[in-house]
Design an enzyme around this catalytic site. Structure first.
Site, PDB file in Angstrom:
ATOM      1  N   ASN A  96       3.881 -23.665 -29.433  1.00 46.50           N
ATOM      2  CA  ASN A  96       4.460 -23.469 -30.544  1.00 46.50           C
ATOM      3  C   ASN A  96       3.462 -23.356 -31.638  1.00 46.50           C
ATOM      4  O   ASN A  96       2.264 -23.886 -31.498  1.00 46.50           O
ATOM      5  CB  ASN A  96       5.461 -24.913 -30.968  1.00 46.50           C
ATOM      6  CG  ASN A  96       4.688 -26.088 -31.011  1.00 46.50           C
ATOM      7  OD1 ASN A  96       4.007 -26.361 -29.985  1.00 46.50           O
ATOM      8  ND2 ASN A  96       5.254 -27.214 -31.731  1.00 46.50           N
ATOM      9  N   GLU A 100       3.115 -23.538 -36.027  1.00 44.05           N
ATOM     10  CA  GLU A 100       3.998 -23.581 -37.082  1.00 44.05           C
ATOM     11  C   GLU A 100       3.156 -22.881 -38.132  1.00 44.05           C
ATOM     12  O   GLU A 100       2.438 -22.381 -37.931  1.00 44.05           O
ATOM     13  CB  GLU A 100       3.909 -25.127 -37.173  1.00 44.05           C
ATOM     14  CG  GLU A 100       4.864 -25.928 -36.116  1.00 44.05           C
ATOM     15  CD  GLU A 100       4.943 -27.360 -36.221  1.00 44.05           C
ATOM     16  OE1 GLU A 100       4.404 -28.151 -37.136  1.00 44.05           O
ATOM     17  OE2 GLU A 100       5.733 -28.025 -35.502  1.00 44.05           O
ATOM     18  N   ASN A 101       3.873 -23.126 -39.442  1.00 44.12           N
ATOM     19  CA  ASN A 101       3.527 -22.335 -40.374  1.00 44.12           C
ATOM     20  C   ASN A 101       3.557 -23.410 -41.823  1.00 44.12           C
ATOM     21  O   ASN A 101       4.802 -24.100 -41.813  1.00 44.12           O
ATOM     22  CB  ASN A 101       4.066 -21.227 -40.869  1.00 44.12           C
ATOM     23  CG  ASN A 101       3.356 -20.363 -41.949  1.00 44.12           C
ATOM     24  OD1 ASN A 101       3.636 -20.390 -43.003  1.00 44.12           O
ATOM     25  ND2 ASN A 101       2.735 -19.308 -41.420  1.00 44.12           N
ATOM     26  N   ALA A 102       2.781 -23.301 -42.791  1.00 46.96           N
ATOM     27  CA  ALA A 102       2.824 -24.160 -44.010  1.00 46.96           C
ATOM     28  C   ALA A 102       4.318 -23.787 -44.657  1.00 46.96           C
ATOM     29  O   ALA A 102       5.130 -24.540 -45.230  1.00 46.96           O
ATOM     30  CB  ALA A 102       1.931 -23.896 -45.087  1.00 46.96           C
ATOM     31  N   TYR A 148       7.465 -23.505 -43.512  1.00 48.47           N
ATOM     32  CA  TYR A 148       8.057 -24.198 -42.500  1.00 48.47           C
ATOM     33  C   TYR A 148       9.131 -23.406 -41.673  1.00 48.47           C
ATOM     34  O   TYR A 148       8.924 -23.370 -40.558  1.00 48.47           O
ATOM     35  CB  TYR A 148       8.737 -25.431 -42.738  1.00 48.47           C
ATOM     36  CG  TYR A 148       7.934 -26.655 -43.286  1.00 48.47           C
ATOM     37  CD1 TYR A 148       6.637 -26.644 -43.405  1.00 48.47           C
ATOM     38  CD2 TYR A 148       8.562 -27.991 -43.776  1.00 48.47           C
ATOM     39  CE1 TYR A 148       5.815 -27.780 -43.670  1.00 48.47           C
ATOM     40  CE2 TYR A 148       7.944 -29.111 -43.906  1.00 48.47           C
ATOM     41  CZ  TYR A 148       6.534 -28.975 -43.994  1.00 48.47           C
ATOM     42  OH  TYR A 148       5.813 -30.033 -44.648  1.00 48.47           O
ATOM     43  N   CYS A 176       8.774 -21.173 -31.804  1.00 48.46           N
ATOM     44  CA  CYS A 176       8.763 -22.212 -30.690  1.00 48.46           C
ATOM     45  C   CYS A 176       7.977 -21.715 -29.671  1.00 48.46           C
ATOM     46  O   CYS A 176       7.508 -20.314 -29.475  1.00 48.46           O
ATOM     47  CB  CYS A 176      10.259 -21.992 -29.939  1.00 48.46           C
ATOM     48  SG  CYS A 176      11.395 -23.121 -31.436  1.00 48.46           S
ATOM     49  N   GLU A 233       8.677 -21.103 -26.656  1.00 48.58           N
ATOM     50  CA  GLU A 233       9.213 -20.313 -25.722  1.00 48.58           C
ATOM     51  C   GLU A 233       9.264 -18.935 -26.262  1.00 48.58           C
ATOM     52  O   GLU A 233       9.119 -17.874 -25.578  1.00 48.58           O
ATOM     53  CB  GLU A 233      10.780 -20.792 -25.416  1.00 48.58           C
ATOM     54  CG  GLU A 233      10.824 -21.926 -24.758  1.00 48.58           C
ATOM     55  CD  GLU A 233      11.087 -23.154 -25.712  1.00 48.58           C
ATOM     56  OE1 GLU A 233      10.282 -23.262 -26.871  1.00 48.58           O
ATOM     57  OE2 GLU A 233      11.940 -23.969 -25.518  1.00 48.58           O
ATOM     58  N   CYS A 241      15.407 -25.336 -27.767  1.00 52.68           N
ATOM     59  CA  CYS A 241      16.442 -25.126 -28.865  1.00 52.68           C
ATOM     60  C   CYS A 241      17.511 -24.002 -28.676  1.00 52.68           C
ATOM     61  O   CYS A 241      17.149 -23.168 -27.806  1.00 52.68           O
ATOM     62  CB  CYS A 241      15.603 -24.820 -30.155  1.00 52.68           C
ATOM     63  SG  CYS A 241      15.278 -23.201 -30.259  1.00 52.68           S
TER      64      CYS A 241
HETATM   65  N1  THU Z   1       9.921 -26.251 -30.677  1.00 49.45           N
HETATM   66  C1  THU Z   1       9.501 -25.425 -29.629  1.00 49.45           C
HETATM   67  O1  THU Z   1       8.480 -25.046 -29.548  1.00 49.45           O
HETATM   68  N2  THU Z   1      10.572 -25.387 -28.754  1.00 49.45           N
HETATM   69  C2  THU Z   1      11.755 -25.751 -28.636  1.00 49.45           C
HETATM   70  O2  THU Z   1      12.576 -25.439 -27.760  1.00 49.45           O
HETATM   71  C3  THU Z   1      12.115 -26.938 -29.604  1.00 49.45           C
HETATM   72  C4  THU Z   1      11.216 -27.016 -30.673  1.00 49.45           C
HETATM   73  C5  THU Z   1       8.879 -26.600 -31.479  1.00 49.45           C
HETATM   74  C6  THU Z   1       8.894 -25.976 -33.077  1.00 49.45           C
HETATM   75  C7  THU Z   1       8.380 -27.111 -33.876  1.00 49.45           C
HETATM   76  O3  THU Z   1       7.109 -26.370 -33.966  1.00 49.45           O
HETATM   77  C8  THU Z   1       8.392 -28.185 -33.253  1.00 49.45           C
HETATM   78  O4  THU Z   1       8.790 -28.020 -31.942  1.00 49.45           O
HETATM   79  C9  THU Z   1       9.422 -29.251 -33.796  1.00 49.45           C
HETATM   80  O5  THU Z   1      10.710 -28.826 -33.791  1.00 49.45           O
END
Ligand code: THU
Length: 131
Positions: A39, A41-43, A45, A50, A52, A83
């Site tokens: 995963n 992320e970014n400031a 949000y 993800c 995947e 998710c």
């Molecule tokens: N996240 C994933 O990488 N895969 C998922 O299936 C669920 C959530 C990440 C997104 C975010 O960076 C962190 O988990 C919290 O939600």
């Protein structure tokens, strides 16, 4: 074991300063290749990606179009099942019997097929005419 090792090695690469929730993913493709991701992320949000999603982008870039098996690795006791959005992303390139394993670093595992994760799903065959 090989696919689990690949996902486990990818998990520490996660860029997740906001959630601190590290996710590593590995996909085995139809040709036998293993593609990995984490995963990011970014400031701002909502722009976070993800594990995947990144893995699937890398898979398509590598010229691969079929998902045979998926492993997702997360910390803690509860396995991080994909998710909803990522279930749909995996489904695009998987079959109903494709196994998706969610593995927690505690050792807990939830293994499900694509059809169990996303029953009666919408997919490419709804749009592509093959008569
Ligand atoms: N996240 C994933 O990488 N895969 C998922 O299936 C669920 C959530 C990440 C997104 C975010 O960076 C962190 O988990 C919290 O939600």
């Amino acid at each position: 074991p090989e696919l689990l090792a690949a996902a486990t090695e990818s998990q520490p690469q996660a860029y997740c300063p906001y959630s601190t929730y590290r996710v590593g993913a590995a996909i085995r493709t139809g040709s036998g290749a293993i593609i990995v991701g984490c995963n990011v992320e970014n400031a701002a949000y909502p722009l976070g990606s993800c594990a995947e999603a990144g893995t699937i982008s890398a898979m398509v870039l590598a010229g691969e179009r079929s998902i045979v098996e998926v492993v997702v690795v997360t910390d803690g006791d509860i396995p991080g099942t994909p998710c909803g959005g990522c279930r749909q992303r995996i489904r695009e390139f998987a079959g109903p019997d494709t196994p998706v394993h969610s593995v927690a670093t505690s050792g807990a595992v939830i293994s499900m097929t694509m059809a169990e994760l996303l029953p009666h799903s919408f997919g490419p065959e709804h749009l592509l005419h093959n008569d």
